[in-house]
Motif scaffolding. Sequence first.
Motif, PDB file in Angstrom:
ATOM      1  N   LEU A  98       8.796   1.467  -6.340  1.00 19.59           N
ATOM      2  CA  LEU A  98       9.095   1.636  -4.923  1.00 19.59           C
ATOM      3  C   LEU A  98       7.812   2.281  -4.159  1.00 19.59           C
ATOM      4  O   LEU A  98       7.575   1.938  -3.109  1.00 19.59           O
ATOM      5  CB  LEU A  98      10.518   2.497  -4.667  1.00 19.59           C
ATOM      6  N   GLN A  99       7.312   3.295  -4.816  1.00 21.87           N
ATOM      7  CA  GLN A  99       6.057   3.937  -4.398  1.00 21.87           C
ATOM      8  C   GLN A  99       4.780   2.659  -4.181  1.00 21.87           C
ATOM      9  O   GLN A  99       4.179   2.902  -3.345  1.00 21.87           O
ATOM     10  CB  GLN A  99       5.720   5.330  -5.215  1.00 21.87           C
ATOM     11  N   GLN A 100       4.827   1.971  -5.373  1.00 21.60           N
ATOM     12  CA  GLN A 100       3.784   1.066  -5.350  1.00 21.60           C
ATOM     13  C   GLN A 100       3.685  -0.076  -4.177  1.00 21.60           C
ATOM     14  O   GLN A 100       2.974  -0.289  -3.255  1.00 21.60           O
ATOM     15  CB  GLN A 100       3.816   0.402  -6.591  1.00 21.60           C
ATOM     16  N   HIS A 102       5.908   0.463  -1.501  1.00 23.00           N
ATOM     17  CA  HIS A 102       5.841   1.231  -0.310  1.00 23.00           C
ATOM     18  C   HIS A 102       6.445   0.577   0.928  1.00 23.00           C
ATOM     19  O   HIS A 102       5.861   0.474   2.076  1.00 23.00           O
ATOM     20  CB  HIS A 102       4.420   1.677  -0.026  1.00 23.00           C
ATOM     21  N   ARG A 104       9.190   0.762   4.116  1.00 23.45           N
ATOM     22  CA  ARG A 104      10.076   1.525   4.787  1.00 23.45           C
ATOM     23  C   ARG A 104      11.517   1.457   4.132  1.00 23.45           C
ATOM     24  O   ARG A 104      11.889   0.435   4.028  1.00 23.45           O
ATOM     25  CB  ARG A 104      10.505   1.133   6.416  1.00 23.45           C
ATOM     26  N   GLU A 156       8.561  -5.342   2.996  1.00 20.82           N
ATOM     27  CA  GLU A 156       8.268  -4.266   4.090  1.00 20.82           C
ATOM     28  C   GLU A 156       9.066  -3.227   4.395  1.00 20.82           C
ATOM     29  O   GLU A 156       9.151  -2.227   5.060  1.00 20.82           O
ATOM     30  CB  GLU A 156       7.815  -5.122   5.296  1.00 20.82           C
ATOM     31  N   TYR A 177      14.375   8.387  -4.131  1.00 21.77           N
ATOM     32  CA  TYR A 177      13.896   7.274  -3.716  1.00 21.77           C
ATOM     33  C   TYR A 177      13.410   7.665  -2.204  1.00 21.77           C
ATOM     34  O   TYR A 177      12.717   6.815  -1.427  1.00 21.77           O
ATOM     35  CB  TYR A 177      14.620   6.122  -3.449  1.00 21.77           C
ATOM     36  N   ASP A 180      13.266   6.999   4.282  1.00 17.94           N
ATOM     37  CA  ASP A 180      12.434   7.275   5.513  1.00 17.94           C
ATOM     38  C   ASP A 180      13.618   7.501   6.611  1.00 17.94           C
ATOM     39  O   ASP A 180      13.109   8.156   7.661  1.00 17.94           O
ATOM     40  CB  ASP A 180      11.620   6.095   6.071  1.00 17.94           C
ATOM     41  N   ASN A 213      12.286  11.616   3.362  1.00 18.23           N
ATOM     42  CA  ASN A 213      10.847  11.818   3.749  1.00 18.23           C
ATOM     43  C   ASN A 213      11.079  12.929   4.940  1.00 18.23           C
ATOM     44  O   ASN A 213      11.617  12.770   5.957  1.00 18.23           O
ATOM     45  CB  ASN A 213      10.548  10.377   4.275  1.00 18.23           C
TER      46      ASN A 213
END
Length: 456
Positions: A98-100, A102, A104, A156, A177, A180, A213
């Motif tokens: 997920l971080q890779q 990235h 929203r 995205e 996770y 946002d 976040n």
Amino acid sequence: MHYTVNEIAAILTAEVLNATDAMITNVVFDGRKATEGSLFIPLVAANDGHNYVKGAIDNGTVATLWQIDHRQSAPSTIPVILVENTEHAFQALAAAYLQQVHPRVVAISGSNGKTTTKDFTAAIGATTYKTVKTPANFNNEIGVPTTILAMPEDTELLVVEFGMDHPGDLSLLSGLYHPDITLLTMIGEAHIEFFKTRARIADGKMEIINGMNPAGTFVYNGDEPLLRERAAQHPELKMTTFGLNPDNDLYAHHIELTPVKATFFTNQSRHRFEIALTGRYNVANALAAIQVGRLLAIPFDQIAVGLAQAALTENRTEWLPGNFGGRILSDVYNSNPTAAKEVLTFFAAAPTRGRRIAVLGDMLELGEAGPALHAALAEVLNPTTIQKVYLVGSIIESLEQALKDSYPAGAVSRFDKDAKAALTTVLENELTADDIILFKGSHGIHLEDIVTKLRQ
């Protein structure tokens, strides 16, 4: 997902046996579903997945996670990535992917309405972004990372549903996770068996903000006092409300309902919105999705398009043609007292030339409060609007007793969960082309079996 064995080992800080640099493109828990490129993840539950690695290898899996305490039984023909706990390692791998990628991340929870809201939100998001959503109800500690690892590398926007059964569930998912945008649809009685009160359910749902976040936004149903009270305790958060009451940041007006759709306007635009579901509660779900769309900078005209075209999960307030000539209102994906009252209220006003017949199944996970909460459905059942009631299960016997004074003899019948075939026969012989029939119950009662028979 495209990781080599060595890359996964590095992510998990893990030792590798039988090392090769094989490429992994998918994960599986069931060895029967393994294909070329699969990473097999043996989960330790009622059945220990480590016992099924041979089938995964036979079907093409190229590597496996493996708990260190099972080291002696590790296979020798494929790479074995040794970890302390396969479930935790799986979750950590999803978090790294997920971080890779990235995208929203929008995380949605609530006692009911979360799947419909997820569908609406993803449809709105897809008008502007490459969007992935939770399939079906993959919303727990296994389903969420499964969704993440299956998303394309160009995603995205990820719209993910967070489920909750026990305290701590949403803290775990949120902390892994870091969404946002977090969204809570409503607080009902679902899972009251484990939480005991609605207030504690609200506390559990508020855990969704714990890993959010810090720059993110909390979106919640402002019609729920329990959520307003708890949101007020977090002045550090960006937040916004939606609901049917005009004291919300976003609310609906001029709501029009038909048996198959709802239309409405909001206080924030002149656009007329339409959804392919009916009921004021589904208007509230649409409002939640609209509010997320605005946070994602999607124009109102695109939001309207997304809502109108949303692909909705099956068995959620869905009108279907019956083989008896009349119509079926199927809402059997799940049930709780709040949702059941809402759909019964709507059904009682649905136009028909004949009778309205309701088939209601047990509502599960209500604990000691179950009998009283089932009996309370009598408040929205009236023989002048819903002429016959069939009940399925054992807990719902309390509703059968509660209806004895208001319904004439023979108008209310109860069947055991295992007697659905007998109920199907009764309905096949009784229903006419002028009738409409509602099915509502928890998924564990499987009223969809009867719906399927009446559609064939």
